[in-house]
Write a protein that holds these residues in place. Sequence first.
Motif, PDB file in Angstrom:
ATOM      1  N   SER A 313       0.844  -1.193   0.000  1.00 18.68           N
ATOM      2  CA  SER A 313       0.000   0.000   0.000  1.00 18.68           C
ATOM      3  C   SER A 313       0.881   1.245   0.000  1.00 18.68           C
ATOM      4  O   SER A 313       1.619   1.475   0.967  1.00 18.68           O
ATOM      5  N   PRO A 314       0.840   2.062  -1.058  1.00 15.18           N
ATOM      6  CA  PRO A 314       1.633   3.293  -1.069  1.00 15.18           C
ATOM      7  C   PRO A 314       1.274   4.250   0.063  1.00 15.18           C
ATOM      8  O   PRO A 314       2.144   4.958   0.578  1.00 15.18           O
ATOM      9  N   SER A 315       0.013   4.275   0.464  1.00  8.71           N
ATOM     10  CA  SER A 315      -0.399   5.239   1.493  1.00  8.71           C
ATOM     11  C   SER A 315       0.075   4.841   2.883  1.00  8.71           C
ATOM     12  O   SER A 315       0.416   5.691   3.710  1.00  8.71           O
ATOM     13  N   THR A 316       0.117   3.539   3.161  1.00 10.55           N
ATOM     14  CA  THR A 316       0.510   3.088   4.492  1.00 10.55           C
ATOM     15  C   THR A 316       1.938   2.567   4.557  1.00 10.55           C
ATOM     16  O   THR A 316       2.530   2.501   5.646  1.00 10.55           O
ATOM     17  N   GLY A 317       2.485   2.182   3.391  1.00  8.60           N
ATOM     18  CA  GLY A 317       3.808   1.579   3.373  1.00  8.60           C
ATOM     19  C   GLY A 317       3.820   0.125   3.802  1.00  8.60           C
ATOM     20  O   GLY A 317       4.880  -0.510   3.830  1.00  8.60           O
ATOM     21  N   ASN A 318       2.653  -0.431   4.148  1.00 12.77           N
ATOM     22  CA  ASN A 318       2.590  -1.823   4.599  1.00 12.77           C
ATOM     23  C   ASN A 318       2.877  -2.795   3.455  1.00 12.77           C
ATOM     24  O   ASN A 318       2.400  -2.609   2.327  1.00 12.77           O
ATOM     25  N   LEU A 319       3.644  -3.824   3.761  1.00 10.73           N
ATOM     26  CA  LEU A 319       3.996  -4.855   2.791  1.00 10.73           C
ATOM     27  C   LEU A 319       3.682  -6.212   3.404  1.00 10.73           C
ATOM     28  O   LEU A 319       4.210  -6.566   4.454  1.00 10.73           O
ATOM     29  N   LEU A 320       2.766  -6.955   2.754  1.00 12.18           N
ATOM     30  CA  LEU A 320       2.360  -8.278   3.222  1.00 12.18           C
ATOM     31  C   LEU A 320       2.791  -9.326   2.213  1.00 12.18           C
ATOM     32  O   LEU A 320       2.794  -9.063   0.997  1.00 12.18           O
ATOM     33  N   LEU A 321       3.107 -10.525   2.704  1.00  8.53           N
ATOM     34  CA  LEU A 321       3.632 -11.560   1.814  1.00  8.53           C
ATOM     35  C   LEU A 321       3.132 -12.929   2.256  1.00  8.53           C
ATOM     36  O   LEU A 321       2.943 -13.198   3.447  1.00  8.53           O
ATOM     37  N   THR A 322       2.904 -13.807   1.274  1.00  7.00           N
ATOM     38  CA  THR A 322       2.558 -15.194   1.557  1.00  7.00           C
ATOM     39  C   THR A 322       3.237 -16.094   0.538  1.00  7.00           C
ATOM     40  O   THR A 322       3.594 -15.648  -0.561  1.00  7.00           O
ATOM     41  N   ARG A 323       3.419 -17.367   0.910  1.00  2.61           N
ATOM     42  CA  ARG A 323       3.978 -18.385   0.023  1.00  2.61           C
ATOM     43  C   ARG A 323       3.016 -19.568  -0.049  1.00  2.61           C
ATOM     44  O   ARG A 323       2.255 -19.830   0.879  1.00  2.61           O
ATOM     45  N   ARG A 324       3.129 -20.308  -1.145  1.00  5.64           N
ATOM     46  CA  ARG A 324       2.376 -21.554  -1.255  1.00  5.64           C
ATOM     47  C   ARG A 324       2.963 -22.585  -0.295  1.00  5.64           C
ATOM     48  O   ARG A 324       4.189 -22.706  -0.162  1.00  5.64           O
ATOM     49  N   LYS A 325       2.089 -23.308   0.377  1.00 10.74           N
ATOM     50  CA  LYS A 325       2.539 -24.370   1.261  1.00 10.74           C
ATOM     51  C   LYS A 325       3.078 -25.548   0.447  1.00 10.74           C
ATOM     52  O   LYS A 325       2.715 -25.734  -0.713  1.00 10.74           O
ATOM     53  N   ASP A 326       3.907 -26.347   1.065  1.00 15.59           N
ATOM     54  CA  ASP A 326       4.461 -27.524   0.409  1.00 15.59           C
ATOM     55  C   ASP A 326       3.481 -28.678   0.541  1.00 15.59           C
ATOM     56  O   ASP A 326       3.704 -29.657   1.262  1.00 15.59           O
ATOM     57  N   GLU A 327       2.360 -28.535  -0.146  1.00 16.08           N
ATOM     58  CA  GLU A 327       1.322 -29.566  -0.129  1.00 16.08           C
ATOM     59  C   GLU A 327       0.486 -29.410  -1.388  1.00 16.08           C
ATOM     60  O   GLU A 327       0.573 -28.392  -2.085  1.00 16.08           O
ATOM     61  N   ALA A 331      -2.747 -24.169  -1.506  1.00 19.92           N
ATOM     62  CA  ALA A 331      -2.842 -23.736  -0.113  1.00 19.92           C
ATOM     63  C   ALA A 331      -1.718 -22.750   0.194  1.00 19.92           C
ATOM     64  O   ALA A 331      -0.566 -22.968  -0.204  1.00 19.92           O
ATOM     65  N   LEU A 332      -2.050 -21.670   0.882  1.00 22.61           N
ATOM     66  CA  LEU A 332      -1.096 -20.606   1.173  1.00 22.61           C
ATOM     67  C   LEU A 332      -0.808 -20.530   2.661  1.00 22.61           C
ATOM     68  O   LEU A 332      -1.665 -20.817   3.498  1.00 22.61           O
ATOM     69  N   GLU A 333       0.414 -20.098   2.986  1.00 22.30           N
ATOM     70  CA  GLU A 333       0.760 -19.797   4.361  1.00 22.30           C
ATOM     71  C   GLU A 333      -0.013 -18.567   4.816  1.00 22.30           C
ATOM     72  O   GLU A 333      -0.575 -17.822   4.001  1.00 22.30           O
ATOM     73  N   ALA A 334      -0.035 -18.326   6.123  1.00 25.27           N
ATOM     74  CA  ALA A 334      -0.659 -17.106   6.634  1.00 25.27           C
ATOM     75  C   ALA A 334       0.101 -15.885   6.108  1.00 25.27           C
ATOM     76  O   ALA A 334       1.337 -15.896   6.017  1.00 25.27           O
ATOM     77  N   TRP A 335      -0.647 -14.840   5.739  1.00 23.19           N
ATOM     78  CA  TRP A 335      -0.025 -13.594   5.311  1.00 23.19           C
ATOM     79  C   TRP A 335       0.741 -13.000   6.487  1.00 23.19           C
ATOM     80  O   TRP A 335       0.264 -12.997   7.624  1.00 23.19           O
ATOM     81  N   ARG A 336       1.928 -12.473   6.202  1.00 23.00           N
ATOM     82  CA  ARG A 336       2.719 -11.838   7.257  1.00 23.00           C
ATOM     83  C   ARG A 336       3.255 -10.494   6.786  1.00 23.00           C
ATOM     84  O   ARG A 336       3.554 -10.308   5.595  1.00 23.00           O
TER      85      ARG A 336
END
Length: 338
Positions: A313-327, A331-336
């Motif tokens: 988000s340009p306004s907040t600067g927040n950066l969230l990321l997730t990866r695909r689980k090894d299954e 299925a995705l990991e929790a966003w962090r």
Amino acid sequence: MNGDWLLRGRDGRLSVYQLSGDAVLCRAELGAGGPWSAPRKVGGEQRLHPVLAVGQGADGYAHLASWRPTVKGEAGLVHSTHFRPHLAALDWHPIGHPNRTGDRTGTPAVAVDAQGRAHVFVPNRGGGVSMVMQKEKGGWDPWRDLKGREVRDGLAAVAGESGRVELYAAVSQGLLYWRQEKPGAQPVLQEALEAPVRQGTLRALATSPESTTVFYTDTSGGLCAWRPGGEPVTVLPAAGPGPVSAVRCDLDGHDCTLLVQRSENRRVAFAAYPTERESAGAWWTESGPELPLDALVSLTTDETGRVVAATASPSTGNLLLTRRKDEPGLALEAWRQI
């Protein structure tokens, strides 16, 4: 922002590029899988307009283009190369203006050919598209006018699997498509498609040795895919505004195209289907928290081939990321937050 701003470098580390005021910031993994570095300014102290285009070559180097203010009421394009995500990028280098002088003419787009040469495209004041290309041994060729009429902002540039550069542009009645006939040549206008294209929704992806696919939203809200020489296909209803991000990946042994878009519910929506088989159908699955209205989304794969998605988000600067689980499945990991 134009192009994918979440990248995997040649050393396997992920990096992200974000606009922040009159600067571009980069964050990178300190090691594969994290943790991440603090934001660092890209390209020195040059002040920029709030616009950025990103392209990446097969060598993993990132090429960035932006506009900088020059004299009052005028601007010029600049370029930087980032060889390694955890190292400093080169200083911004001026590459001129498609009409020699004047104010900004549109958002640039960048593609990188098999020889590692950046091609920077931008709408010009005549309603067409202009291009400037790096020389293989340094420096830049003169600006070239690729023609076209009534070109709208939001170009989509891509290098095919052959390494030759292609360009898509929305116009009032559809899409225009340019392609290089050989490496280093000026791209030539190949085809014009009549279609109700919504401005600002183009995204192109190399999908086979012979083809690239452009994704766009039509005026009725359908997310469409088109490969030159064929007819456009509606894949599914668009999840929300703006362009999709797209990546080819292996899902349970199948070559798939994965799409991601910010949904109307302000979450991240994923859809996948077998590459170039749009008739197989696709559907959206939403993930993650509610996002700010200006949130951007991007996709890549990490050094193990796992899908990685990010939202910024340009306004907040927040950066969230997730990866695909090894299954199996997507299925995705929790966003962090990083």
